[in-house]
Design a protein around this motif. Structure first.
Motif, PDB file in Angstrom:
ATOM      1  N   GLN A 188     -10.431   1.099  -4.806  1.00  0.00           N
ATOM      2  CA  GLN A 188      -9.318   2.027  -4.992  1.00  0.00           C
ATOM      3  C   GLN A 188      -9.215   3.016  -3.829  1.00  0.00           C
ATOM      4  O   GLN A 188      -8.125   3.318  -3.358  1.00  0.00           O
ATOM      5  N   LEU A 189     -10.349   3.498  -3.374  1.00  0.00           N
ATOM      6  CA  LEU A 189     -10.344   4.427  -2.241  1.00  0.00           C
ATOM      7  C   LEU A 189      -9.851   3.746  -0.964  1.00  0.00           C
ATOM      8  O   LEU A 189      -9.163   4.371  -0.158  1.00  0.00           O
ATOM      9  N   VAL A 193     -10.591  11.529   1.690  1.00  0.00           N
ATOM     10  CA  VAL A 193     -10.859  10.197   1.140  1.00  0.00           C
ATOM     11  C   VAL A 193     -12.023   9.535   1.887  1.00  0.00           C
ATOM     12  O   VAL A 193     -12.834   8.834   1.274  1.00  0.00           O
ATOM     13  N   PRO A 244       2.711   4.205  -1.404  1.00  0.00           N
ATOM     14  CA  PRO A 244       2.618   4.776  -2.754  1.00  0.00           C
ATOM     15  C   PRO A 244       3.983   4.846  -3.445  1.00  0.00           C
ATOM     16  O   PRO A 244       4.973   5.276  -2.837  1.00  0.00           O
ATOM     17  N   LEU A 266      -3.663  14.729  -3.970  1.00  0.00           N
ATOM     18  CA  LEU A 266      -4.901  14.011  -3.665  1.00  0.00           C
ATOM     19  C   LEU A 266      -6.060  14.953  -3.353  1.00  0.00           C
ATOM     20  O   LEU A 266      -7.218  14.552  -3.405  1.00  0.00           O
ATOM     21  N   TRP A 281       2.733  14.244  -3.036  1.00  0.00           N
ATOM     22  CA  TRP A 281       1.735  13.207  -3.296  1.00  0.00           C
ATOM     23  C   TRP A 281       0.426  13.511  -2.570  1.00  0.00           C
ATOM     24  O   TRP A 281      -0.660  13.424  -3.151  1.00  0.00           O
ATOM     25  N   ASP A 341       0.807  -1.221   0.000  1.00  0.00           N
ATOM     26  CA  ASP A 341       0.000   0.000   0.000  1.00  0.00           C
ATOM     27  C   ASP A 341       0.840   1.271   0.000  1.00  0.00           C
ATOM     28  O   ASP A 341       0.295   2.363  -0.151  1.00  0.00           O
ATOM     29  N   ARG A 399      -7.623   1.310  -0.831  1.00  0.00           N
ATOM     30  CA  ARG A 399      -6.162   1.232  -0.972  1.00  0.00           C
ATOM     31  C   ARG A 399      -5.526   2.599  -0.733  1.00  0.00           C
ATOM     32  O   ARG A 399      -4.501   2.716  -0.070  1.00  0.00           O
ATOM     33  N   LEU A 400      -6.147   3.624  -1.266  1.00  0.00           N
ATOM     34  CA  LEU A 400      -5.638   4.977  -1.095  1.00  0.00           C
ATOM     35  C   LEU A 400      -5.657   5.385   0.377  1.00  0.00           C
ATOM     36  O   LEU A 400      -4.703   5.976   0.881  1.00  0.00           O
TER      37      LEU A 400
END
Length: 129
Positions: A106-107, A65, A17, A39, A35, A15, A109-110
């Motif tokens: 995806q969210l 998020v 990045p 976001l 990064w 996880d 994981r983010l």
């Protein structure tokens, strides 16, 4: 937690990045900040507290998020009931349901990546105090 343990824990995680250098490496906090900033909606770039405090930036990215996740869940849960009344075709509805399901993954994981980066930034801030 020692710097070595922190580096090992964060970089071994799938996880972490790829856009962020390993904690402890040269300029890693700058890559983490860039990064995290990417976001957020562009309008947040002008807020000095967020641009000056990587830990605050990580916290805000995590909140952002979380809110996006809630919005996607609502869209996923209500799509089949609400979209037909709006004239959306069945095929489009099913495609959107699949899209929202992928986006939730995806969210998630983010969110894990933000948590890892935020923890590493907070550990670095605590060491400097």
């Amino acid at each position: 937690m020692s710097q070595t343990a922190l580096t090992t824990r964060t970089t071994r995680s799938p996880d972490w990045p790829c856009q962020v250098k390993q904690p402890g490496s040269h300029d890693w906090e700058r890559t983490a900040t860039r990064w995290l900033r990417d976001l957020l909606p562009a309008r947040y770039a002008g807020y000095a507290p967020l641009t000056r405090s990587p830990v605050l930036l990580a916290r805000h990215a995590q909140l952002q998020v979380q809110h996006e996740t809630r919005a996607v869940r609502v869209a996923l849960e209500t799509g089949r009931a609400e979209l037909p009344a709006l004239g959306v075709a069945e095929g489009v509805i099913e495609t959107s349901i699949r899209m929202y399901a992928v986006e939730l993954q995806q969210l998630a994981r983010l969110a894990r990546a933000i948590r890892l980066v935020g923890d590493a930034l907070a550990a670095g801030t605590a060491r400097r105090r």
